[in-house]
Write an enzyme that holds these catalytic residues in place. Structure first.
Site, short mmCIF file in Angstrom:
data_model
loop_
_atom_site.label_atom_id
_atom_site.label_comp_id
_atom_site.label_asym_id
_atom_site.label_seq_id
_atom_site.Cartn_x
_atom_site.Cartn_y
_atom_site.Cartn_z
N CYS A 179 0.75 -1.19 0.03
CA CYS A 179 0.59 0.08 -0.20
C CYS A 179 0.87 1.27 0.67
O CYS A 179 2.04 1.21 0.60
CB CYS A 179 -0.69 0.33 1.13
SG CYS A 179 -1.71 1.61 1.63
N ASP A 183 -0.59 -6.10 0.59
CA ASP A 183 -1.69 -5.91 -0.58
C ASP A 183 -1.56 -7.36 -1.11
O ASP A 183 -0.50 -7.90 -1.96
CB ASP A 183 -2.26 -4.65 -1.27
CG ASP A 183 -2.27 -3.62 -0.98
OD1 ASP A 183 -3.26 -3.69 0.39
OD2 ASP A 183 -2.12 -2.60 -1.21
N HIS A 241 -3.82 -0.08 -6.33
CA HIS A 241 -4.35 -1.47 -7.48
C HIS A 241 -4.14 -1.27 -8.65
O HIS A 241 -4.10 -1.51 -9.29
CB HIS A 241 -5.14 -1.76 -6.61
CG HIS A 241 -5.61 -2.38 -5.19
ND1 HIS A 241 -4.43 -2.60 -4.64
CD2 HIS A 241 -6.42 -2.87 -4.36
CE1 HIS A 241 -4.89 -2.90 -3.26
NE2 HIS A 241 -5.89 -2.41 -2.91
N GLU A 242 -4.42 0.39 -9.23
CA GLU A 242 -5.29 0.40 -9.78
C GLU A 242 -3.94 1.11 -10.77
O GLU A 242 -3.94 0.30 -12.51
CB GLU A 242 -5.77 1.88 -10.06
CG GLU A 242 -7.26 1.76 -9.83
CD GLU A 242 -7.24 1.93 -8.72
OE1 GLU A 242 -8.46 1.89 -7.82
OE2 GLU A 242 -6.11 1.72 -7.19
#
Length: 151
Positions: free
Chosen positions: A49, A56, A90-91
Site C-alpha cells: 500500500c 496488499d 491497485h489501479e
C-alpha cells in the site's frame, strides 16, 4: 527491452530490486501466425500500500494473444515478484503490468484482471485490456469468483 536471447532462462536469477529494474525476456512465438490465447495466473501476487506500507494481495490473471514473440515465464515470475516491495495503488499496479507487457511484447491482444483482496473492508478489482479481442479468439472467463468473505 531484452533481445530475443533470454537472460534468465537456465541461469540463477535474483529477484529484481523493483519492477522498473526487472528485465522481461521474450522469445520467438513457436506458433506465429496462429491465433491462440496464453494465460498466466498469479494467485499470490503481493505489493505494498503506498499510504500505509502494509502488504496488499491479489490474484492476477493475464491473458494474451501472441504476436511475433511470447514472454518467457521465468522472467515474468521475477517481474511480478519485484512488486513485493513496490508501493502502488491497485489501479496503477494492475494497469502498469498490462501496459508494460503490451508495449514490450507487442501481442495481438492482451488483458489483465487484478482481483485484489479487501483493503479497509472493500475488495477492489481492476481490469485493463489493449482493445477488443481479435475475431475468432477463444477468450474464456478468468475464473476468479467475486470476493465473498468467509461465507
Amino acid at each position: 527491452m531484452a533481445d530475443l536471447k533470454p537472460l534468465h532462462l537456465g541461469q540463477p536469477s535474483a529477484l529484481p530490486a523493483s519492477p522498473e529494474a526487472a528485465v522481461l525476456d521474450y522469445v520467438p512465438n513457436p506458433r506465429a501466425g496462429s491465433l491462440y490465447l496464453v494465460r498466466f495466473a498469479a494467485p499470490e501476487f503481493t505489493s505494498l500500500c503506498p499510504v500505509t506500507g502494509q502488504p496488499d494481495f491479489a490474484h492476477l490473471v493475464l491473458d494474451y494473444a501472441p504476436g511475433e514473440r511470447i514472454v518467457e515465464s521465468k522472467s515474468l515470475k521475477l517481474f511480478l515478484g519485484a512488486f513485493r516491495n513496490h508501493a502502488g495503488f491497485h489501479e496503477d499496479v494492475t494497469v502498469g503490468i498490462g501496459q508494460r507487457l503490451f508495449d514490450e511484447m507487442a501481442p495481438r491482444w492482451l488483458r489483465i484482471g487484478g482481483y485484489w483482496y479487501p483493503r479497509g473492508g472493500i475488495p477492489i478489482d481492476v481490469f485493463w485490456q489493449s482493445g477488443p479481442a481479435p475475431e475468432g479468439l477463444w477468450v474464456p472467463d478468468q475464473g476468479v469468483a467475486p470476493y465473498r468473505g468467509r461465507g
